[in-house]
Design an enzyme around this catalytic site. Structure first.
Site, PDB file in Angstrom:
ATOM      1  N   CYS A 134       1.779   3.674   0.901  1.00 16.38           N
ATOM      2  CA  CYS A 134       0.639   2.941   0.529  1.00 16.38           C
ATOM      3  C   CYS A 134       0.666   1.562   0.912  1.00 16.38           C
ATOM      4  CB  CYS A 134       1.061   3.005  -1.041  1.00 16.38           C
ATOM      5  SG  CYS A 134       2.658   2.029  -1.580  1.00 16.38           S
ATOM      6  N   ASP A 189       2.553  -0.815   0.107  1.00 11.61           N
ATOM      7  CA  ASP A 189       2.985  -1.801  -0.716  1.00 11.61           C
ATOM      8  C   ASP A 189       4.444  -2.662  -0.286  1.00 11.61           C
ATOM      9  OD1 ASP A 189       0.664  -1.629  -2.193  1.00 11.61           O
ATOM     10  OD2 ASP A 189       1.666  -0.528  -3.693  1.00 11.61           O
ATOM     11  N   CYS A 242       0.585  -2.492  -6.054  1.00 12.25           N
ATOM     12  CA  CYS A 242      -0.132  -1.647  -7.078  1.00 12.25           C
ATOM     13  C   CYS A 242       0.474  -2.250  -8.694  1.00 12.25           C
ATOM     14  CB  CYS A 242      -0.091  -0.181  -7.127  1.00 12.25           C
ATOM     15  SG  CYS A 242       1.701   0.459  -7.640  1.00 12.25           S
ATOM     16  N   CYS A 281       6.585   4.135  -6.920  1.00 10.09           N
ATOM     17  CA  CYS A 281       6.329   2.703  -7.035  1.00 10.09           C
ATOM     18  C   CYS A 281       7.586   2.157  -7.480  1.00 10.09           C
ATOM     19  CB  CYS A 281       5.125   2.500  -7.993  1.00 10.09           C
ATOM     20  SG  CYS A 281       3.642   3.278  -7.556  1.00 10.09           S
TER      21      CYS A 281
HETATM   22 FE1  FES Z   1       2.489   1.599  -3.564  1.00 12.68          FE
HETATM   23 FE2  FES Z   1       2.474   2.063  -6.162  1.00 12.68          FE
HETATM   24  S1  FES Z   1       1.094   2.932  -4.675  1.00 12.68           S
HETATM   25  S2  FES Z   1       3.968   0.984  -4.712  1.00 12.68           S
END
Ligand code: FES
Length: 146
Positions: A33, A35, A60, A104
């Site tokens: 993702c 992140d 997110c 996450c």
């Molecule tokens: Fe990547 Fe939540 S979508 S940590």
């Protein structure tokens, strides 16, 4: 779909920022993702108690809420107690996360471990029960387990 606590920690995240000359810093990402989370710990060398914990998350809402809650949970704890702050413990404290967002919460757990690992390396000590953290957690997501 999000609990009130998740919304609260997302909208008013606690302990955002950096700690100058932190005892330990850990950065963990999820390549899937994109992140990234960075966790800073200030640890009392005598007592092993985490005096301060701050984070920065480029991610997110669920990642921000879990980082925020994770910092609240590890503050004032010993290193060994902080190791018990798993993503499950963080999720419970937040009254749950939607299944697609469970991964996450792994960022927070792994970032704490990475910061503790950094602390241990700097002090040439071994922390019982702590395994070398991963920089990228996307390889071992275990969502089905929950
Ligand atoms: Fe990547 Fe939540 S979508 S940590």
């Amino acid at each position: 779909m999000y609990s009130e606590k998740v919304m609260d920690h997302f909208q008013n995240p606690r302990n955002v920022g950096e700690i100058e000359n932190a005892s330990g810093v850990g950065t963990v990402g999820n390549a899937k993702c994109g992140d990234i989370m960075r966790m800073f710990l200030d640890i009392d060398d005598e007592t092993g108690i985490i005096r301060e914990c701050k984070f920065k998350t480029f991610g997110c809402g669920a990642a921000i809420a879990t980082s925020s809650m994770a910092t609240e949970l590890v503050k004032g704890k010993t290193i060994q107690e902080a190791l018990q702050v798993t993503n499950k413990a963080v999720m419970e404290a937040l009254d749950g996360l939607p299944p697609v967002k469970i991964h996450c919460s792994l960022l927070a757990e792994e970032a704490i471990h990475a910061a503790l690992w950094d602390y241990a390396e700097k002090h040439h000590i071994k922390i019982e029960g702590l395994q070398k953290p991963k920089n990228d957690i996307s390889d071992d997501e275990e969502e089905e387990e929950y």
